[in-house]
Write a protein that holds these residues in place. Structure first.
Motif, PDB file in Angstrom:
ATOM      1  N   PHE A 154       0.839  -1.196   0.000  1.00 32.27           N
ATOM      2  CA  PHE A 154       0.000   0.000   0.000  1.00 32.27           C
ATOM      3  C   PHE A 154       0.874   1.247   0.000  1.00 32.27           C
ATOM      4  O   PHE A 154       1.950   1.257   0.586  1.00 32.27           O
ATOM      5  CB  PHE A 154      -0.902   0.029   1.241  1.00 32.27           C
ATOM      6  CG  PHE A 154      -1.773  -1.183   1.394  1.00 32.27           C
ATOM      7  CD1 PHE A 154      -2.950  -1.319   0.673  1.00 32.27           C
ATOM      8  CD2 PHE A 154      -1.399  -2.210   2.248  1.00 32.27           C
ATOM      9  CE1 PHE A 154      -3.749  -2.443   0.810  1.00 32.27           C
ATOM     10  CE2 PHE A 154      -2.195  -3.338   2.396  1.00 32.27           C
ATOM     11  CZ  PHE A 154      -3.371  -3.459   1.669  1.00 32.27           C
ATOM     12  N   GLY A 155       0.384   2.323  -0.636  1.00 33.46           N
ATOM     13  CA  GLY A 155       1.112   3.574  -0.654  1.00 33.46           C
ATOM     14  C   GLY A 155       2.329   3.502  -1.545  1.00 33.46           C
ATOM     15  O   GLY A 155       2.413   2.693  -2.464  1.00 33.46           O
ATOM     16  N   GLY A 156       3.301   4.375  -1.274  1.00 35.26           N
ATOM     17  CA  GLY A 156       4.506   4.435  -2.091  1.00 35.26           C
ATOM     18  C   GLY A 156       5.654   4.997  -1.297  1.00 35.26           C
ATOM     19  O   GLY A 156       5.740   4.825  -0.086  1.00 35.26           O
ATOM     20  N   GLN A 157       6.557   5.707  -1.994  1.00 40.50           N
ATOM     21  CA  GLN A 157       7.726   6.270  -1.329  1.00 40.50           C
ATOM     22  C   GLN A 157       7.719   7.792  -1.316  1.00 40.50           C
ATOM     23  O   GLN A 157       8.588   8.402  -0.696  1.00 40.50           O
ATOM     24  CB  GLN A 157       9.008   5.769  -2.014  1.00 40.50           C
ATOM     25  CG  GLN A 157       9.236   4.277  -1.819  1.00 40.50           C
ATOM     26  CD  GLN A 157      10.488   3.794  -2.525  1.00 40.50           C
ATOM     27  OE1 GLN A 157      10.756   4.199  -3.638  1.00 40.50           O
ATOM     28  NE2 GLN A 157      11.243   2.943  -1.875  1.00 40.50           N
ATOM     29  N   VAL A 158       6.759   8.410  -2.018  1.00 39.33           N
ATOM     30  CA  VAL A 158       6.679   9.866  -2.029  1.00 39.33           C
ATOM     31  C   VAL A 158       5.241  10.288  -1.772  1.00 39.33           C
ATOM     32  O   VAL A 158       4.304   9.520  -1.974  1.00 39.33           O
ATOM     33  CB  VAL A 158       7.161  10.451  -3.383  1.00 39.33           C
ATOM     34  CG1 VAL A 158       8.644  10.205  -3.552  1.00 39.33           C
ATOM     35  CG2 VAL A 158       6.392   9.855  -4.544  1.00 39.33           C
TER      36      VAL A 158
END
Length: 354
Positions: free
Chosen positions: A133-137
């Motif tokens: 889930f989500g990302g890095q930015v």
């Protein structure tokens, strides 16, 4: 790491098939937090290491078993930090345990809570499936952000594997100011200052003394010192660390009492009970030792718009966390079922009925 992940999956599938419980555990520095739960330990410490770190992009991704000290030391080398100042409660603290506990330190009121800095997670659910889930930015974080749901979930929703966190530059300069005043005056001052453009990054009131921390540029601190007055104490890093790690003398255990954590609106008035207390986060977090019945304290705080947690040294006959109303409990149970159908992860750690 494939071998480690496969071992995790086998342990999860075996527990699911048998209907037995698993206790997810890293460094065990916060094993006392929450309701007591039983089960075989699922140790995360073999899943360790920093996967990605981009100082210019202000993010770091690490495996859940990575020591928190390792992360903070790496960030410090680049003049950066975890702005929510997570408590360690021991040198063995891990990144996964940090997110699962969802706790933030002195800077939380001005910089944000841990959950505000979680950009993305990967985890293994109760069926041994790998989910991401989500990302890095920040631009990858949209809609219903499941990654932040893991902050404070106490491991009940799944086994955290990898975590991406937003990081921030360390302040150029810090100093602390002290003021002698009553609790009523301290709460009034904190709420007044909160509405002004001041570089305040932490506050603590205890035993007739209000201490605040200023963080920022030299010019900003010079103007703030001139405006606020008070006694300048210097950077006082040891003091703020003692609050974060609960090593300050206030947190010395009181025989037969639980340390209560009160979450309240910052504008809430002084508590009308006999207690020993310490106030942080501009009035929004209050720690107390009291002989008053827990049920009475919970009712009073609820009427003030807050809630109470038996943070440490809990009375096992009473729930650690404030019980949810039926509607919220139903949502919690459905989320638990979606991620962990057999109910194997940290069973009852948050609420005995879920």
């Amino acid at each position: 790491m494939e071998k480690v992940l496969q071992e995790f999956r086998e342990q999860i599938l075996a527990a699911s098939a048998a209907g037995s419980a698993l206790r997810i555990q890293g460094g065990a520095s916060k094993s006392w937090y929450g309701n007591v739960c039983e089960g075989e330990i699922l140790d995360t410490r073999a899943h360790t290491g920093v996967i990605a770190y981009e100082p210019t992009e202000l993010y770091i991704t690490a495996r859940a078993g990575t020591p928190l000290l390792e992360i903070e030391n790496l960030l410090a080398q680049h003049g950066q930090m975890l702005a929510f100042e997570p408590p360690h409660f021991g040198a063995t603290a891990t990144v996964g345990g940090m997110v699962a506990a969802g706790l933030s330190g002195p800077r939380r009121a001005t910089s944000g809570a841990l959950r505000d800095f979680v950009l993305g997670v990967s985890l293994m659910n109760g069926k041994g499936e790998f989910l991401q889930f989500g990302g890095q930015v920040m631009k990858n974080v949209a809609g219903y952000d499941v990654s932040r749901l893991m902050a404070g979930a106490m491991g009940e929703l799944g086994l955290l594997l990898d975590i991406s966190l937003k990081v921030m530059p360390r302040p150029v300069v810090e100093t602390s100011l002290a003021f002698a005043m009553s609790e009523v005056d301290a709460l009034h001052a904190l709420n007044t200052w909160a509405g002004q453009a001041l570089p305040m990054s932490a506050s603590a009131y205890h035993a007739g003394r209000l201490t605040i921390r200023l963080s920022g540029s030299e010019s900003a601190l010079r103007l703030a010192r001139a405006k606020l007055g008070g006694q300048e104490l210097g950077d006082m890093q040891a003091f703020w660390t003692s609050l974060r790690e609960q090593e300050h003398q206030f947190f010395t255990p009181e025989e037969g009492l639980a340390l209560l954590r009160l979450s309240l609106p910052s504008s809430a008035p002084e508590l009308k009970i006999r207690s020993k207390n310490l106030i942080e986060w501009g009035g929004a977090q209050r720690w107390i030792w009291t002989h008053e019945p827990l049920s009475a304290v919970r009712e009073m705080v609820q009427n003030m718009g807050g809630h109470v947690t038996q943070f440490r040294y809990a009375d096992s006959s009473q729930p650690v966390f404030t019980p949810l109303n039926p509607a919220l409990l139903k949502i919690h149970q459905e989320l638990k079922k979606a991620f962990d159908p057999a109910g194997i992860f940290n069973r009852g750690r948050l609420f005995a009925s879920a």
